[in-house]
Motif scaffolding. Structure first.
Motif, PDB file in Angstrom:
ATOM      1  N   GLY A 193      36.689  46.861  46.838  1.00  0.00           N
ATOM      2  CA  GLY A 193      37.617  45.716  45.777  1.00  0.00           C
ATOM      3  C   GLY A 193      38.236  46.305  44.667  1.00  0.00           C
ATOM      4  N   ILE A 194      38.815  45.259  43.821  1.00  0.00           N
ATOM      5  CA  ILE A 194      39.328  45.791  42.535  1.00  0.00           C
ATOM      6  C   ILE A 194      38.158  46.110  41.425  1.00  0.00           C
ATOM      7  N   GLN A 195      38.399  47.208  40.982  1.00  0.00           N
ATOM      8  CA  GLN A 195      37.814  47.502  39.660  1.00  0.00           C
ATOM      9  C   GLN A 195      38.311  47.486  38.328  1.00  0.00           C
ATOM     10  N   VAL A 196      37.652  46.676  37.355  1.00  0.00           N
ATOM     11  CA  VAL A 196      38.324  46.440  36.091  1.00  0.00           C
ATOM     12  C   VAL A 196      37.506  47.103  35.091  1.00  0.00           C
ATOM     13  N   GLU A 197      38.030  47.816  34.221  1.00  0.00           N
ATOM     14  CA  GLU A 197      37.435  48.433  33.090  1.00  0.00           C
ATOM     15  C   GLU A 197      37.915  47.923  31.605  1.00  0.00           C
ATOM     16  N   GLY A 252      36.093  41.920  34.086  1.00  0.00           N
ATOM     17  CA  GLY A 252      35.328  43.110  33.451  1.00  0.00           C
ATOM     18  C   GLY A 252      34.111  43.075  32.730  1.00  0.00           C
ATOM     19  N   THR A 253      33.694  44.030  32.080  1.00  0.00           N
ATOM     20  CA  THR A 253      32.298  43.839  31.335  1.00  0.00           C
ATOM     21  C   THR A 253      32.551  43.388  30.218  1.00  0.00           C
ATOM     22  N   VAL A 264      40.888  39.557  36.746  1.00  0.00           N
ATOM     23  CA  VAL A 264      41.989  39.796  37.576  1.00  0.00           C
ATOM     24  C   VAL A 264      41.909  39.356  38.869  1.00  0.00           C
ATOM     25  N   THR A 265      42.825  39.120  39.658  1.00  0.00           N
ATOM     26  CA  THR A 265      42.755  38.840  41.157  1.00  0.00           C
ATOM     27  C   THR A 265      44.089  39.222  41.784  1.00  0.00           C
ATOM     28  N   SER A 266      43.894  39.629  43.073  1.00  0.00           N
ATOM     29  CA  SER A 266      45.182  39.885  44.046  1.00  0.00           C
ATOM     30  C   SER A 266      45.412  38.701  44.577  1.00  0.00           C
ATOM     31  N   GLY A 267      44.502  37.824  44.681  1.00  0.00           N
ATOM     32  CA  GLY A 267      44.966  36.529  45.614  1.00  0.00           C
ATOM     33  C   GLY A 267      45.108  35.533  44.530  1.00  0.00           C
ATOM     34  N   THR A 268      44.373  34.452  44.953  1.00  0.00           N
ATOM     35  CA  THR A 268      44.654  33.221  43.654  1.00  0.00           C
ATOM     36  C   THR A 268      43.260  32.659  42.995  1.00  0.00           C
ATOM     37  N   TYR A 269      42.283  32.916  43.821  1.00  0.00           N
ATOM     38  CA  TYR A 269      41.068  32.380  43.351  1.00  0.00           C
ATOM     39  C   TYR A 269      40.015  33.407  42.957  1.00  0.00           C
ATOM     40  N   ASP A 314      43.767  48.020  41.192  1.00  0.00           N
ATOM     41  CA  ASP A 314      44.589  47.794  42.331  1.00  0.00           C
ATOM     42  C   ASP A 314      45.733  46.982  41.870  1.00  0.00           C
ATOM     43  N   SER A 315      46.569  46.739  42.704  1.00  0.00           N
ATOM     44  CA  SER A 315      47.629  45.702  42.250  1.00  0.00           C
ATOM     45  C   SER A 315      47.262  44.216  42.305  1.00  0.00           C
ATOM     46  N   VAL A 316      47.554  43.459  41.125  1.00  0.00           N
ATOM     47  CA  VAL A 316      47.145  42.095  41.029  1.00  0.00           C
ATOM     48  C   VAL A 316      48.255  41.281  40.765  1.00  0.00           C
ATOM     49  N   ASN A 317      48.148  40.092  41.071  1.00  0.00           N
ATOM     50  CA  ASN A 317      49.091  39.072  40.929  1.00  0.00           C
ATOM     51  C   ASN A 317      48.719  37.766  39.759  1.00  0.00           C
ATOM     52  N   ASN A 318      47.385  38.083  39.384  1.00  0.00           N
ATOM     53  CA  ASN A 318      47.129  37.139  38.125  1.00  0.00           C
ATOM     54  C   ASN A 318      46.170  37.924  37.387  1.00  0.00           C
ATOM     55  N   LEU A 319      46.427  37.657  36.004  1.00  0.00           N
ATOM     56  CA  LEU A 319      45.307  37.983  35.096  1.00  0.00           C
ATOM     57  C   LEU A 319      45.125  37.174  33.919  1.00  0.00           C
TER      58      LEU A 319
END
Lengths: 108, 113
Positions: free
Chosen positions: A1-5, A99-100, A89-94, A27-32
């Protein structure tokens, strides 16, 4: 899955100083979104910013989705800015991944 | 204008007890979420409801169940509480669609002993 730092993990500022908080994602995201959690635990949405730049008073945010990062700028910091700042962040919608956080303390 | 209301604010349970955390929003939002926050960590999604009548698992659903009672209310149930479920639980809601952001409740601090 996506990692957020998020960086830095901790930040101490004198009142009136400016700061930049960074959020990198793997990774690519479409919402932040950016959030502020105050010292009493309340979470407030600051920005919904999947791309581009937005400003709200002393705060602004920029997301460069193609390079997989977002920046949150705080200008003329005040003691009320203290707390923890989260990027999510999310690569989908929900299914947002958080991040920490960056813990900010602004000294009077 | 209450926004998102969570009850209770604090709760202590014994291992094996059950309880339901309540969440209600008055913003006519379609989507609702349950997150948990543990010390030093960000929030992790337990379950979400994209719209009334639907629920889906998030990152950490084990040990929890949810009910989307109506458009306003989304409850989280712990059937048999465990010490690992000691956490702060946040409910959130959002509009469905583009350019939405979350509105969070004030949280429930749960301790399982």
């Amino acid at each position: 899955g996506i990692q957020v730092e998020q960086s830095p993990p901790d930040l101490i500022l004198q009142e009136g100083a400016n700061s930049t908080l960074r959020c990198n994602f793997s990774d690519s995201v479409n919402n932040l979104q950016w959030f502020h959690q105050n010292p009493w635990g309340q979470l407030i949405n600051l920005f919904y910013i999947p791309s581009g730049t937005k400003q709200n008073g002393r705060l602004s945010a920029t997301t460069v989705a193609t390079e997989r990062y977002s920046l949150l700028y705080i200008s003329s910091s005040q003691t009320t800015d203290s707390g923890v700042y989260f990027c999510a962040v999310t690569s989908g919608t929900y299914k947002y991944i958080f991040g920490t956080g960056t813990r900010l303390k602004v000294l009077a | 204008n209450a926004g998102v209301t969570q009850t209770p604010k604090f709760q202590v349970l014994k291992t094996g007890q059950s309880m339901t955390l309540q969440c209600a929003q008055d913003m006519n939002h379609n989507s609702m979420y349950w997150y948990r926050q543990d010390p030093g960590m960000g929030l992790r999604l337990i379950y979400y409801s994209a719209s009334e009548g639907t629920t889906d698992k998030g990152e950490v659903p084990n040990g929890y169940n949810v009910s989307r009672l109506n458009k306003r209310e989304f409850s989280l149930r712990l059937e048999s509480a465990a010490p690992s479920q000691t956490s702060v639980y946040f409910c959130a809601s959002s509009r469905q669609g583009e350019n939405y952001g979350y509105t969070f409740g004030s949280g429930t601090r749960l301790t399982v002993v």
